[in-house]
Design an enzyme around this catalytic site. Structure first.
Site, short mmCIF file in Angstrom:
data_model
loop_
_atom_site.label_atom_id
_atom_site.label_comp_id
_atom_site.label_asym_id
_atom_site.label_seq_id
_atom_site.Cartn_x
_atom_site.Cartn_y
_atom_site.Cartn_z
N ASN A 80 26.09 -11.49 24.02
CA ASN A 80 27.43 -11.07 23.58
C ASN A 80 28.28 -12.25 23.08
O ASN A 80 29.18 -12.04 22.27
CB ASN A 80 28.12 -10.37 24.77
CG ASN A 80 29.62 -10.30 24.62
OD1 ASN A 80 30.14 -9.47 23.89
ND2 ASN A 80 30.34 -11.20 25.29
N TYR A 147 30.44 -15.83 9.69
CA TYR A 147 30.40 -14.72 10.65
C TYR A 147 29.51 -13.58 10.13
O TYR A 147 28.60 -13.12 10.82
CB TYR A 147 31.81 -14.22 10.94
CG TYR A 147 31.88 -13.23 12.07
CD1 TYR A 147 31.69 -13.65 13.39
CD2 TYR A 147 32.13 -11.88 11.85
CE1 TYR A 147 31.74 -12.74 14.44
CE2 TYR A 147 32.20 -10.97 12.90
CZ TYR A 147 32.00 -11.41 14.19
OH TYR A 147 32.05 -10.52 15.23
N LYS A 151 25.85 -12.58 11.83
CA LYS A 151 25.72 -11.25 12.44
C LYS A 151 24.66 -10.41 11.70
O LYS A 151 23.93 -9.63 12.33
CB LYS A 151 27.07 -10.54 12.45
CG LYS A 151 28.08 -11.18 13.40
CD LYS A 151 27.60 -11.12 14.85
CE LYS A 151 28.62 -11.62 15.84
NZ LYS A 151 28.16 -11.58 17.23
N VAL A 180 37.72 -4.59 18.65
CA VAL A 180 38.05 -4.63 20.08
C VAL A 180 39.22 -5.59 20.30
O VAL A 180 39.28 -6.67 19.70
CB VAL A 180 36.83 -5.08 20.91
CG1 VAL A 180 37.02 -4.72 22.38
CG2 VAL A 180 35.52 -4.49 20.38
N THR A 182 40.62 -8.25 21.71
CA THR A 182 40.24 -9.45 22.44
C THR A 182 40.84 -10.68 21.76
O THR A 182 41.45 -10.58 20.69
CB THR A 182 38.70 -9.63 22.44
OG1 THR A 182 38.31 -9.89 21.09
CG2 THR A 182 37.98 -8.41 22.97
N1 NAP Z 1 36.53 -8.29 19.07
C1 NAP Z 1 36.04 -7.60 18.03
O1 NAP Z 1 36.78 -6.86 17.34
C2 NAP Z 1 34.60 -7.71 17.68
C3 NAP Z 1 34.14 -6.94 16.58
C4 NAP Z 1 32.78 -7.00 16.24
C5 NAP Z 1 31.93 -7.80 16.99
N2 NAP Z 1 32.41 -8.54 18.05
C6 NAP Z 1 31.46 -9.36 18.81
O2 NAP Z 1 31.58 -9.05 20.18
C7 NAP Z 1 31.24 -10.22 20.97
C8 NAP Z 1 32.35 -10.50 21.97
O3 NAP Z 1 33.53 -10.82 21.23
P1 NAP Z 1 34.97 -10.87 21.89
O4 NAP Z 1 35.86 -10.20 20.93
O5 NAP Z 1 34.94 -10.45 23.32
O6 NAP Z 1 35.26 -12.44 21.77
P2 NAP Z 1 36.11 -13.44 22.68
O7 NAP Z 1 37.16 -12.73 23.42
O8 NAP Z 1 36.48 -14.56 21.77
O9 NAP Z 1 35.01 -13.96 23.74
C9 NAP Z 1 33.92 -14.70 23.32
C10 NAP Z 1 33.03 -15.01 24.51
O10 NAP Z 1 31.95 -15.82 24.01
C11 NAP Z 1 31.88 -17.02 24.75
N3 NAP Z 1 31.53 -18.15 23.90
C12 NAP Z 1 32.10 -18.49 22.72
N4 NAP Z 1 31.60 -19.67 22.30
C13 NAP Z 1 30.69 -20.05 23.23
C14 NAP Z 1 29.87 -21.19 23.36
N5 NAP Z 1 29.89 -22.21 22.48
N6 NAP Z 1 29.05 -21.27 24.44
C15 NAP Z 1 29.06 -20.28 25.37
N7 NAP Z 1 29.81 -19.20 25.29
C16 NAP Z 1 30.65 -19.09 24.24
C17 NAP Z 1 33.30 -17.23 25.31
O11 NAP Z 1 33.25 -17.96 26.53
P3 NAP Z 1 33.75 -19.48 26.70
O12 NAP Z 1 34.87 -19.70 25.73
O13 NAP Z 1 34.13 -19.55 28.13
O14 NAP Z 1 32.55 -20.30 26.40
C18 NAP Z 1 33.73 -15.79 25.59
O15 NAP Z 1 33.32 -15.39 26.87
C19 NAP Z 1 31.01 -11.34 19.95
O16 NAP Z 1 29.64 -11.49 19.69
C20 NAP Z 1 31.74 -10.85 18.71
O17 NAP Z 1 31.21 -11.41 17.53
C21 NAP Z 1 33.72 -8.51 18.40
#
Ligand code: NAP
Length: 244
Positions: A80, A147, A151, A180, A182
């Protein structure tokens, strides 16, 4: 009764945190969680590893700790962790950011998927790998070159892994979670309109309450993985199904 195991990256916030909380509420799941941040929740079913997935050498060294062998009923890995990256048009991107993004969004989940298949190929448990992709995998978005590309690539890699693997105990999914609410969406809304012409649309999603909560999406992911036989395709999008 034997336990099940979830290996999850990006658990420290956002969608990953909600996925972790959902599985920890089930008493029969152990969770191994990987982010740079350690939450220190003191839950006996949770083991956290602080690993920077942008540094693949570190990941390689930590790998032996991530795939325990025990008599698990089911083993799930959800890749994730992800990064929207530097929102800039092609021509203005910095190589150091490109490298980190490719490592986090693509190479780390490729590597973990491969290591998971190798570690558990002889296990009699049900095994599911769910790589979190994005709607942006199949749609070019200005400013999101890294991105969209990473993906799209992880979605294709997951389809190849599924096609190669004939063991019915293995399932592979590439899942788009929708939009989402976030920190990633915050980062998107804070970008520069010159670099990201669609910024207004993303600001409106938030203002109009159109973002899903991480908890809603985590519940759908948990339902899909718990009912995997109802989901035959590798490519999935949470917006295409409802909870019963
Ligand atoms: N939010 C959306 O609308 C959306 C839409 C489509 C897809 N997604 C996908 O859903 C997933 C979760 O996204 P989110 O929105 O929850 O993002 P987020 O809130 O930014 O969280 C990202 C997570 O990834 C971890 N991470 C980032 N860089 C890292 C690194 N270098 N090493 C280890 N861990 C790392 C972060 O932990 P640390 O910072 O503690 O390392 C955090 O727990 C992602 O793959 C994103 O691309 C999100």
């Amino acid at each position: 009764m034997s336990k099940s195991l979830l290996i999850l990256t990006g658990h420290s916030q956002g969608l990953g945190r909600a996925i972790m909380d959902t599985y920890l509420q089930k008493d029969d799941f152990e969770v191994i969680a990987i982010s740079r941040t350690v939450l220190g929740l003191g839950n006996p079913n949770l083991t956290e590893h602080s690993i920077d997935l942008g540094d693949l050498e570190v990941l390689e060294n930590e790998l032996p700790k991530l795939f325990p062998t025990a008599d698990y009923k089911e083993i799930i890995m959800i890749n994730n962790a992800g990064w929207i990256g530097e929102i800039k048009p092609v021509g203005s991107m910095q190589v150091k950011h490109m490298r980190i993004q490719v490592n986090v969004n693509l190479l780390a989940p490729m590597y973990l998927t491969s290591a998971f298949v190798d570690a558990y190929k002889d296990s009699s448990a049900k095994k599911i790998i769910c790589n979190i992709s994005s709607g942006a995998a199949s749609k070019p978005v200005e400013g999101w070159g890294g991105y969209c590309s990473t993906k799209a690539a992880i979605a294709m890699f997951t389809q190849v892994a599924a096609k190669e693997n004939k063991d019915p105990l293995f399932r592979f999914f590439s899942l788009a979670p929708g939009i989402v609410d976030t920190a990633m969406q915050d980062e998107i809304r804070q970008s520069d309109e010159l670099d990201f012409p669609q910024i207004e649309r993303f600001k409106n999603y938030k203002e109009d309450g159109e973002l899903s909560s991480p908890e809603q999406v985590a519940a759908k992911i948990c339902y899909m993985l718990g009912n995997e036989s109802k989901f035959q395709d590798v490519i999935q999008d949470v917006r295409n199904f409802d909870l019963p």
